[in-house]
Design a protein around this motif. Sequence first.
Motif, short mmCIF file in Angstrom:
data_model
loop_
_atom_site.label_atom_id
_atom_site.label_comp_id
_atom_site.label_asym_id
_atom_site.label_seq_id
_atom_site.Cartn_x
_atom_site.Cartn_y
_atom_site.Cartn_z
N THR A 1 7.78 -8.21 0.42
CA THR A 1 7.18 -9.22 -0.46
C THR A 1 5.77 -8.77 -0.82
N GLY A 2 5.33 -9.19 -2.01
CA GLY A 2 4.03 -8.69 -2.50
C GLY A 2 4.09 -7.19 -2.66
N GLY A 3 5.24 -6.70 -3.11
CA GLY A 3 5.44 -5.25 -3.21
C GLY A 3 5.05 -4.67 -4.56
N THR A 4 4.38 -5.48 -5.39
CA THR A 4 4.11 -5.02 -6.75
C THR A 4 2.80 -4.27 -6.92
N ARG A 5 1.91 -4.41 -5.97
CA ARG A 5 0.63 -3.69 -6.08
C ARG A 5 -0.02 -3.58 -4.69
N GLY A 6 -1.14 -2.87 -4.65
CA GLY A 6 -1.94 -2.79 -3.42
C GLY A 6 -1.16 -2.27 -2.23
N ILE A 7 -1.37 -2.92 -1.11
CA ILE A 7 -0.76 -2.48 0.15
C ILE A 7 0.77 -2.53 0.07
N GLY A 8 1.30 -3.60 -0.51
CA GLY A 8 2.76 -3.76 -0.58
C GLY A 8 3.43 -2.69 -1.40
N ASN B 1 6.84 -8.99 5.30
CA ASN B 1 6.20 -10.16 4.68
C ASN B 1 4.75 -9.81 4.40
N ASN B 2 4.49 -9.36 3.17
CA ASN B 2 3.16 -8.85 2.86
C ASN B 2 2.41 -9.67 1.80
N ALA B 3 3.13 -10.50 1.04
CA ALA B 3 2.47 -11.27 -0.03
C ALA B 3 1.35 -12.11 0.56
N ASN C 1 4.86 -8.54 9.55
CA ASN C 1 4.04 -9.48 8.80
C ASN C 1 2.63 -8.92 8.59
N THR C 2 2.07 -9.15 7.41
CA THR C 2 0.70 -8.70 7.18
C THR C 2 -0.28 -9.79 7.60
N SER C 3 -1.07 -9.46 8.60
CA SER C 3 -2.12 -10.35 9.07
C SER C 3 -3.44 -9.84 8.48
N GLY D 1 -9.72 -20.97 4.82
CA GLY D 1 -8.25 -21.01 4.74
C GLY D 1 -7.62 -19.66 5.04
N TYR D 2 -8.32 -18.59 4.67
CA TYR D 2 -7.72 -17.26 4.83
C TYR D 2 -7.57 -16.86 6.30
N PRO D 3 -8.66 -16.85 7.10
CA PRO D 3 -8.46 -16.53 8.52
C PRO D 3 -7.56 -17.54 9.24
N SER E 1 -4.97 -19.03 7.97
CA SER E 1 -3.58 -18.66 7.66
C SER E 1 -3.16 -17.40 8.42
N LYS E 2 -4.08 -16.44 8.53
CA LYS E 2 -3.71 -15.18 9.19
C LYS E 2 -3.60 -15.36 10.71
N SER E 3 -4.38 -16.30 11.28
CA SER E 3 -4.19 -16.61 12.71
C SER E 3 -2.81 -17.22 12.91
N PRO F 1 -4.82 -5.47 8.82
CA PRO F 1 -5.69 -4.50 8.15
C PRO F 1 -7.14 -4.97 8.17
N GLY F 2 -8.04 -3.98 8.10
CA GLY F 2 -9.46 -4.28 7.91
C GLY F 2 -9.73 -4.38 6.42
N ILE F 3 -10.80 -3.73 5.96
CA ILE F 3 -11.12 -3.79 4.53
C ILE F 3 -10.40 -2.63 3.84
N ILE F 4 -9.50 -2.98 2.94
CA ILE F 4 -8.62 -1.98 2.33
C ILE F 4 -8.86 -1.94 0.82
N ASN F 5 -8.82 -0.75 0.27
CA ASN F 5 -9.13 -0.49 -1.13
C ASN F 5 -8.02 -0.97 -2.08
N THR F 6 -7.95 -2.28 -2.30
CA THR F 6 -6.97 -2.85 -3.24
C THR F 6 -7.70 -3.81 -4.18
N ASP F 7 -6.95 -4.41 -5.13
CA ASP F 7 -7.55 -5.36 -6.08
C ASP F 7 -8.32 -6.46 -5.35
N MET F 8 -7.76 -6.89 -4.18
CA MET F 8 -8.36 -7.98 -3.41
C MET F 8 -9.82 -7.64 -3.06
N VAL F 9 -10.07 -6.37 -2.79
CA VAL F 9 -11.40 -5.92 -2.36
C VAL F 9 -12.23 -5.42 -3.55
N LYS F 10 -11.53 -4.82 -4.55
CA LYS F 10 -12.23 -4.32 -5.74
C LYS F 10 -12.97 -5.45 -6.46
P1 NAD Z 1 -3.14 -7.63 -3.74
O1 NAD Z 1 -3.80 -8.83 -4.31
O2 NAD Z 1 -3.36 -6.30 -4.33
O3 NAD Z 1 -1.54 -7.87 -3.63
C1 NAD Z 1 -1.02 -9.11 -3.22
C2 NAD Z 1 0.46 -9.12 -3.42
O4 NAD Z 1 0.93 -10.42 -3.05
C3 NAD Z 1 0.88 -8.89 -4.87
O5 NAD Z 1 2.03 -8.08 -4.91
C4 NAD Z 1 1.21 -10.30 -5.37
O6 NAD Z 1 2.25 -10.31 -6.34
C5 NAD Z 1 1.70 -10.96 -4.09
N1 NAD Z 1 1.51 -12.41 -4.19
C6 NAD Z 1 0.33 -13.08 -4.27
N2 NAD Z 1 0.57 -14.40 -4.40
C7 NAD Z 1 1.92 -14.56 -4.38
C8 NAD Z 1 2.78 -15.67 -4.48
N3 NAD Z 1 2.32 -16.92 -4.63
N4 NAD Z 1 4.13 -15.46 -4.43
C9 NAD Z 1 4.60 -14.22 -4.30
N5 NAD Z 1 3.85 -13.11 -4.21
C10 NAD Z 1 2.52 -13.30 -4.25
O7 NAD Z 1 -3.57 -7.66 -2.22
P2 NAD Z 1 -3.47 -6.60 -1.03
O8 NAD Z 1 -4.86 -6.26 -0.67
O9 NAD Z 1 -2.51 -5.52 -1.32
O10 NAD Z 1 -2.92 -7.57 0.11
C11 NAD Z 1 -1.64 -7.47 0.67
C12 NAD Z 1 -1.67 -8.18 1.99
O11 NAD Z 1 -2.63 -7.57 2.84
C13 NAD Z 1 -2.05 -9.66 1.90
O12 NAD Z 1 -1.26 -10.41 2.80
C14 NAD Z 1 -3.50 -9.66 2.34
O13 NAD Z 1 -3.89 -10.90 2.88
C15 NAD Z 1 -3.49 -8.55 3.37
N6 NAD Z 1 -4.79 -7.96 3.66
C16 NAD Z 1 -5.49 -7.29 2.72
C17 NAD Z 1 -6.71 -6.74 3.05
C18 NAD Z 1 -7.55 -5.97 2.06
O14 NAD Z 1 -8.69 -5.63 2.40
N7 NAD Z 1 -7.05 -5.64 0.89
C19 NAD Z 1 -7.23 -6.89 4.35
C20 NAD Z 1 -6.47 -7.58 5.28
C21 NAD Z 1 -5.26 -8.11 4.93
#
Ligand code: NAD
Length: 245
Positions: A10-17, A87-89, A137-139, A152-154, A156-158, A183-192
């Motif tokens: 899940t959440g496999g369309t960009r970033g970590i997923g 479960n990564n979304a 699961n992605t915490s 809300g974010y921490p 939910s992750k707890s 994960p810690g701080i990861i180079n994805t849209d969330m952090v960019k």
């Molecule tokens: P991202 O924003 O690049 O990707 C998020 C993904 O979740 C996308 O594929 C998006 O389609 C999906 N998503 C978001 N809302 C959704 C919804 N309502 N229904 C279905 N899918 C949904 O983020 P990322 O950085 O790749 O994060 C992936 C996971 O890693 C998340 O669970 C995030 O909390 C966790 N995480 C990220 C970081 C970081 O620094 N980037 C750090 C710790 C944890």
Amino acid sequence: MFEGKVVIVTGGTRGIGLEIARKFAKEKAQVIIFGSKEESVTKAIELLKKEDIVVEGYYPNLNNEAEVTDVINKIYATYKHIDVLVNNAGISASKKITETTYEEFTHIMDVNVNAMFNMIKAVTPYMQKQKDGVILNTSSMVSIYGQPSGVGYPTSKSAVNGLTKSLARELAPFNIRVNAVAPGIINTDMVKNLPKDVIEPLIKTIPLGRIGEPADVANAFIFLASPMASYITGVVLSVDGAARS
Ligand code: NAD
């Protein structure tokens, strides 16, 4: 390592997923990505196709139990097994509590926790029947020590950590392993999207001296899903360059 295995991300369309999907596919798994919208799923499928990677995609509303169950049933009917669920979304939050509405708080819980419940509930009967399966699961590192805003974010992750540890115990008799990656701080849209003056001081606090890449995190998922981790269940594995300490 994953030839013939069916892996749902899940959440496999960009970033970590997306990177998790790419790595499992390179290990010859049949990968099925879930995204929030048809366009983002199509875009990810097309992007991977250019790399000679073929994945399938769906976009059920993860908070709709019937929709999730329906897609999972279809996948099982096609492949006759589901081996790994990732479960990564997830979504993040940054507002102070006084500026956060109840709806915003519960929305985070819906996407980051309740959706996970629906996904796990849908695949579990199949994994129990197989007497085999891996749920990951992605915490987040903030599940361990919180953050100065965006409560809300921490929170939910707890909850993700609690769900992981409990289900590891409940599903162990069925040979289903359940683990999380924090994960810690990861180079994805969330952090960019974070401003430079926020991100740069954060990098200084990371003992390994850099933010992580999606591949650093995806490797942990591959390990935990693999037979190399056959006796590991109920753990929350930090992948954060020691930023947690
Ligand atoms: P991202 O924003 O690049 O990707 C998020 C993904 O979740 C996308 O594929 C998006 O389609 C999906 N998503 C978001 N809302 C959704 C919804 N309502 N229904 C279905 N899918 C949904 O983020 P990322 O950085 O790749 O994060 C992936 C996971 O890693 C998340 O669970 C995030 O909390 C966790 N995480 C990220 C970081 C970081 O620094 N980037 C750090 C710790 C944890």
